[in-house]
Design a protein around this motif. Structure first.
Motif, mmCIF file in Angstrom:
data_model
loop_
_atom_site.group_PDB
_atom_site.id
_atom_site.type_symbol
_atom_site.label_atom_id
_atom_site.label_comp_id
_atom_site.label_asym_id
_atom_site.label_seq_id
_atom_site.Cartn_x
_atom_site.Cartn_y
_atom_site.Cartn_z
ATOM 1 N N ILE A 2 1.647 -16.672 -6.604
ATOM 2 C CA ILE A 2 0.901 -17.798 -6.031
ATOM 3 C C ILE A 2 -0.565 -17.441 -5.853
ATOM 4 N N LEU A 3 -0.831 -16.258 -5.315
ATOM 5 C CA LEU A 3 -2.192 -15.856 -4.999
ATOM 6 C C LEU A 3 -2.991 -15.445 -6.230
ATOM 7 N N VAL A 4 -2.308 -15.043 -7.290
ATOM 8 C CA VAL A 4 -3.010 -14.488 -8.448
ATOM 9 C C VAL A 4 -3.108 -15.479 -9.603
ATOM 10 N N GLY A 5 -1.981 -16.009 -10.033
ATOM 11 C CA GLY A 5 -2.011 -16.708 -11.313
ATOM 12 C C GLY A 5 -1.665 -18.170 -11.308
ATOM 13 N N SER A 6 -1.555 -18.827 -10.159
ATOM 14 C CA SER A 6 -1.146 -20.229 -10.157
ATOM 15 C C SER A 6 -2.277 -21.099 -9.616
ATOM 16 N N SER A 7 -2.043 -22.415 -9.647
ATOM 17 C CA SER A 7 -3.026 -23.376 -9.131
ATOM 18 C C SER A 7 -2.840 -23.667 -7.655
ATOM 19 N N VAL A 8 -1.882 -23.006 -7.013
ATOM 20 C CA VAL A 8 -1.576 -23.312 -5.622
ATOM 21 C C VAL A 8 -2.774 -23.028 -4.719
ATOM 22 N N SER A 9 -3.506 -21.959 -4.997
ATOM 23 C CA SER A 9 -4.676 -21.642 -4.165
ATOM 24 C C SER A 9 -5.698 -22.770 -4.210
ATOM 25 N N ARG A 10 -5.903 -23.338 -5.389
ATOM 26 C CA ARG A 10 -6.837 -24.457 -5.521
ATOM 27 C C ARG A 10 -6.320 -25.682 -4.787
ATOM 28 N N TRP A 11 -5.032 -25.957 -4.926
ATOM 29 C CA TRP A 11 -4.447 -27.099 -4.220
ATOM 30 C C TRP A 11 -4.522 -26.901 -2.709
ATOM 31 N N LEU A 12 -4.319 -25.657 -2.271
ATOM 32 C CA LEU A 12 -4.414 -25.354 -0.846
ATOM 33 C C LEU A 12 -5.825 -25.613 -0.334
ATOM 34 N N LEU A 13 -6.827 -25.190 -1.086
ATOM 35 C CA LEU A 13 -8.210 -25.430 -0.693
ATOM 36 C C LEU A 13 -8.502 -26.923 -0.627
ATOM 37 N N ASN A 14 -8.018 -27.680 -1.604
ATOM 38 C CA ASN A 14 -8.220 -29.129 -1.585
ATOM 39 C C ASN A 14 -7.590 -29.754 -0.350
ATOM 40 N N SER A 15 -6.374 -29.341 -0.015
ATOM 41 C CA SER A 15 -5.699 -29.887 1.163
ATOM 42 C C SER A 15 -6.450 -29.540 2.443
ATOM 43 N N THR A 43 -6.509 -35.685 -11.738
ATOM 44 C CA THR A 43 -6.736 -34.420 -12.441
ATOM 45 C C THR A 43 -6.264 -33.279 -11.557
ATOM 46 N N SER A 44 -5.722 -32.240 -12.152
ATOM 47 C CA SER A 44 -5.080 -31.167 -11.393
ATOM 48 C C SER A 44 -6.054 -30.419 -10.487
ATOM 49 N N ASP A 45 -7.351 -30.407 -10.823
ATOM 50 C CA ASP A 45 -8.303 -29.686 -9.988
ATOM 51 C C ASP A 45 -8.601 -30.423 -8.686
ATOM 52 N N ARG A 46 -8.143 -31.667 -8.549
ATOM 53 C CA ARG A 46 -8.301 -32.414 -7.300
ATOM 54 C C ARG A 46 -6.956 -32.691 -6.635
ATOM 55 N N PHE A 47 -5.869 -32.151 -7.153
ATOM 56 C CA PHE A 47 -4.573 -32.307 -6.509
ATOM 57 C C PHE A 47 -4.600 -31.668 -5.126
ATOM 58 N N THR A 48 -4.000 -32.351 -4.156
ATOM 59 C CA THR A 48 -3.702 -31.697 -2.891
ATOM 60 C C THR A 48 -2.383 -30.942 -3.041
ATOM 61 N N LEU A 49 -2.022 -30.198 -2.013
ATOM 62 C CA LEU A 49 -0.848 -29.343 -2.121
ATOM 63 C C LEU A 49 0.427 -30.146 -2.327
ATOM 64 N N THR A 50 0.533 -31.290 -1.656
ATOM 65 C CA THR A 50 1.748 -32.094 -1.783
ATOM 66 C C THR A 50 1.916 -32.617 -3.207
ATOM 67 N N VAL A 51 0.837 -33.110 -3.792
ATOM 68 C CA VAL A 51 0.901 -33.636 -5.156
ATOM 69 C C VAL A 51 1.105 -32.500 -6.151
ATOM 70 N N GLY A 52 0.421 -31.388 -5.937
ATOM 71 C CA GLY A 52 0.559 -30.264 -6.851
ATOM 72 C C GLY A 52 1.960 -29.694 -6.876
ATOM 73 N N LEU A 53 2.548 -29.514 -5.677
ATOM 74 C CA LEU A 53 3.912 -28.985 -5.621
ATOM 75 C C LEU A 53 4.904 -29.963 -6.224
ATOM 76 N N ALA A 54 4.687 -31.255 -5.995
ATOM 77 C CA ALA A 54 5.584 -32.253 -6.577
ATOM 78 C C ALA A 54 5.492 -32.233 -8.100
ATOM 79 N N SER A 55 4.281 -32.070 -8.634
ATOM 80 C CA SER A 55 4.139 -32.013 -10.090
ATOM 81 C C SER A 55 4.816 -30.776 -10.656
ATOM 82 N N ALA A 56 4.788 -29.667 -9.910
ATOM 83 C CA ALA A 56 5.466 -28.449 -10.374
ATOM 84 C C ALA A 56 6.974 -28.623 -10.356
ATOM 85 N N GLN A 57 7.479 -29.311 -9.335
ATOM 86 C CA GLN A 57 8.931 -29.503 -9.238
ATOM 87 C C GLN A 57 9.430 -30.494 -10.278
#
Length: 278
Positions: free
Chosen positions: A63-76, A220-234
């Motif tokens: 999560i901390l190294v290679g995923s988009s979760v950090s970006r989604w977390l910052l957006n949230s 766009t994925s660079d503006r996803f919040t965490l809820t939308v990003g996690l839902a898209s991953a699932q």
């Protein structure tokens, strides 16, 4: 004798019922936490291995190294903190105005604000979407924050809290030469800190967990919040790193909420107790 025994058994039964309810509510959380520490390859064979070693931190490292979760977390964080700050400022000012000032159509405007509680968000989603599209605010932080600033409950909550403060303070401050702004900023506003903490926590949690509007506005994925990003991953589970990684994302997303509640839980209790007493 039997009546006394029955009375003694009531607290025991109530405690047992509360413990059972707590266990039912905590079980999914514990299951998620255990899965997040398991290897994805191992979980593909059998998810029951969550109850046995070995455990790993690989999912959290991913999560901390290679995923988009950090970006989604910052957006949230940006959206939730921006929404919370805006709601506290606007609702405090509106609550003070409705509670302490006399101006034309005050009661009518207050009723109009309360009517906002009866309007579901889905009823205005189409005109809101068209309005923000016209202004070019989709896929932007203002586009995600501004709708959350409409908080009729926050205005009502702060109005009631300001009304509960004795008006003798206003008269004393005015006799000392305080202006309306000084009275609001230095006298009354500090007394509403418990209410602001409560409203702030509820607003932050609501914004953090919001899925409906970010799903529409952020495309766009660079503006996803965490809820939308996690839902898209699932929804694209076959393209993810596995069940353990998804569970680690869910745990990671809940950490800020837990921190906020732990920090402000005393203020929430004080505000609720104060409201009940008044």
């Amino acid at each position: 004798m039997s009546a006394a025994v029955s009375r003694n058994r009531l607290p025991i039964a109530a405690t047992a019922g509360l413990l059972l309810g707590a266990a039912i509510m905590v079980t999914p959380l514990v299951w998620t936490l255990l899965l997040s520490f398991k290897s994805n390859a191992e979980l593909m064979r059998d998810s029951a291995t969550a109850f046995s070693a070995p455990y790993t931190l690989e999912n959290y490292r991913s999560i901390l190294v290679g995923s988009s979760v950090s970006r989604w977390l910052l957006n949230s964080l940006i959206v939730s903190l921006g929404t919370t700050a805006g709601v506290l400022i606007l609702c405090s000012l509106a609550g003070y105005a409705f509670a302490r000032l006399d101006f034309p159509f005050r009661r009518t405007l207050f009723v109009f604000v309360l009517l906002g509680l009866a309007v579901p968000e889905q009823a205005v989603i189409l005109p809101r979407h068209q309005f923000f599209a016209l202004l070019g605010l989709h896929n932007s932080y203002p586009g995600l924050i501004l709708p959350g600033l409409v908080a009729p409950f926050g205005v009502f909550f702060m109005t009631q809290y300001f009304r509960a403060i004795p008006r003798d303070l206003d008269e004393a401050a005015m006799l000392d030469g305080a202006s309306r702004f000084t009275l609001f900023w230095k006298v009354l506003l500090p007394l509403t800190i418990p209410a602001q903490a409560t409203l702030g926590v509820f607003t932050f949690l609501g914004s953090w967990n919001d899925y409906w509007w970010p799903l529409i506005s952020a495309t766009t994925s660079d503006r996803f919040t965490l809820t939308v990003g996690l839902a898209s991953a699932q929804m694209n589970y076959a393209q993810t790193s596995g069940l353990g990684f998804l569970m680690a994302q869910a745990v990671f997303a809940s950490i800020p909420i837990l921190i906020v509640y732990i920090i402000f839980q005393k203020q929430i209790v004080r505000a609720m107790a104060g409201t009940a007493v008044r």
